[in-house]
Design a protein around this motif. Sequence first.
Motif, PDB file in Angstrom:
ATOM      1  N   LYS A 255     -14.674 -31.591 -33.460  1.00 13.90           N
ATOM      2  CA  LYS A 255     -15.914 -32.326 -33.197  1.00 13.90           C
ATOM      3  C   LYS A 255     -15.858 -33.750 -33.764  1.00 13.90           C
ATOM      4  O   LYS A 255     -16.502 -34.666 -33.241  1.00 13.90           O
ATOM      5  CB  LYS A 255     -17.093 -31.562 -33.804  1.00 13.90           C
ATOM      6  CG  LYS A 255     -18.438 -32.179 -33.572  1.00 13.90           C
ATOM      7  CD  LYS A 255     -19.506 -31.334 -34.246  1.00 13.90           C
ATOM      8  CE  LYS A 255     -20.863 -31.944 -34.127  1.00 13.90           C
ATOM      9  NZ  LYS A 255     -21.870 -31.164 -34.854  1.00 13.90           N
TER      10      LYS A 255
ATOM     11  N   HIS B 216     -11.387 -37.066 -26.336  1.00 11.46           N
ATOM     12  CA  HIS B 216     -11.868 -35.840 -25.701  1.00 11.46           C
ATOM     13  C   HIS B 216     -11.781 -34.594 -26.583  1.00 11.46           C
ATOM     14  O   HIS B 216     -12.310 -33.555 -26.214  1.00 11.46           O
ATOM     15  CB  HIS B 216     -11.111 -35.604 -24.391  1.00 11.46           C
ATOM     16  CG  HIS B 216      -9.630 -35.519 -24.568  1.00 11.46           C
ATOM     17  ND1 HIS B 216      -8.837 -36.646 -24.669  1.00 11.46           N
ATOM     18  CD2 HIS B 216      -8.821 -34.458 -24.690  1.00 11.46           C
ATOM     19  CE1 HIS B 216      -7.595 -36.269 -24.835  1.00 11.46           C
ATOM     20  NE2 HIS B 216      -7.542 -34.956 -24.858  1.00 11.46           N
TER      21      HIS B 216
ATOM     22  N   LYS C  18     -13.353 -33.841 -29.181  1.00 11.25           N
ATOM     23  CA  LYS C  18     -14.684 -33.405 -29.616  1.00 11.25           C
ATOM     24  C   LYS C  18     -15.362 -32.496 -28.603  1.00 11.25           C
ATOM     25  O   LYS C  18     -16.242 -31.736 -28.928  1.00 11.25           O
ATOM     26  CB  LYS C  18     -15.576 -34.587 -29.996  1.00 11.25           C
ATOM     27  CG  LYS C  18     -15.757 -35.617 -28.931  1.00 11.25           C
ATOM     28  CD  LYS C  18     -16.559 -36.810 -29.416  1.00 11.25           C
ATOM     29  CE  LYS C  18     -15.703 -37.681 -30.239  1.00 11.25           C
ATOM     30  NZ  LYS C  18     -16.143 -38.302 -31.354  1.00 11.25           N
ATOM     31  N   LEU C  19     -14.908 -32.548 -27.342  1.00 14.57           N
ATOM     32  CA  LEU C  19     -15.488 -31.690 -26.300  1.00 14.57           C
ATOM     33  C   LEU C  19     -15.210 -30.207 -26.558  1.00 14.57           C
ATOM     34  O   LEU C  19     -15.947 -29.349 -26.083  1.00 14.57           O
ATOM     35  CB  LEU C  19     -14.958 -32.085 -24.930  1.00 14.57           C
ATOM     36  CG  LEU C  19     -15.311 -33.504 -24.469  1.00 14.57           C
ATOM     37  CD1 LEU C  19     -14.650 -33.806 -23.140  1.00 14.57           C
ATOM     38  CD2 LEU C  19     -16.814 -33.689 -24.387  1.00 14.57           C
TER      39      LEU C  19
ATOM     40  N   TYR D 216     -15.794 -28.654 -29.070  1.00  9.65           N
ATOM     41  CA  TYR D 216     -16.880 -28.098 -29.886  1.00  9.65           C
ATOM     42  C   TYR D 216     -17.830 -27.234 -29.054  1.00  9.65           C
ATOM     43  O   TYR D 216     -18.531 -26.391 -29.597  1.00  9.65           O
ATOM     44  CB  TYR D 216     -17.645 -29.206 -30.610  1.00  9.65           C
ATOM     45  CG  TYR D 216     -18.616 -28.674 -31.625  1.00  9.65           C
ATOM     46  CD1 TYR D 216     -18.151 -28.091 -32.805  1.00  9.65           C
ATOM     47  CD2 TYR D 216     -19.988 -28.716 -31.419  1.00  9.65           C
ATOM     48  CE1 TYR D 216     -19.027 -27.577 -33.745  1.00  9.65           C
ATOM     49  CE2 TYR D 216     -20.874 -28.216 -32.349  1.00  9.65           C
ATOM     50  CZ  TYR D 216     -20.393 -27.647 -33.508  1.00  9.65           C
ATOM     51  OH  TYR D 216     -21.264 -27.129 -34.435  1.00  9.65           O
ATOM     52  N   VAL D 217     -17.817 -27.386 -27.747  1.00  7.66           N
ATOM     53  CA  VAL D 217     -18.674 -26.569 -26.877  1.00  7.66           C
ATOM     54  C   VAL D 217     -18.385 -25.074 -27.081  1.00  7.66           C
ATOM     55  O   VAL D 217     -19.266 -24.240 -26.904  1.00  7.66           O
ATOM     56  CB  VAL D 217     -18.531 -26.983 -25.396  1.00  7.66           C
ATOM     57  CG1 VAL D 217     -17.199 -26.559 -24.824  1.00  7.66           C
ATOM     58  CG2 VAL D 217     -19.675 -26.426 -24.572  1.00  7.66           C
TER      59      VAL D 217
END
Length: 128
Positions: A76, A81, A83-84, A86-87
Amino acid sequence: MVNIILFDGECHFCDRSVQFIIKRDLRKQFKFASIQGEKGQQLLQQHRVAKTLDSIVLIEGGKIYTKSSAVLRICKQLNRHWKLLYVFIIVPSPIRNLVYDLVAKNRHKLNKSNQCRIPTKDDLERFL
């Protein structure tokens, strides 16, 4: 605020993971310590984490995160990218941790290299 990542200093896969994080942590939010080292042992004791824990440990804002939660919270804060990812925090932790445990169990097989990168002076300042 500096976050601390405790990692297995005897694992080449873990070393490569640290190098991966350093390269993508442009804001230098993370400091690192080997779980086997004096500082790592001190931090485990200070935060009442079992010394036998077989996991990456993230100390963030005084809170402890392990296994997949630690990995996702680290992602995160990385650039671009990453950090994506973290979804995936919405996936229940027992399921996420099954995947984490599978990778952890096979981490010595996943990295065939026996060489560790020599850290730069800038990198060394990030280790406790």
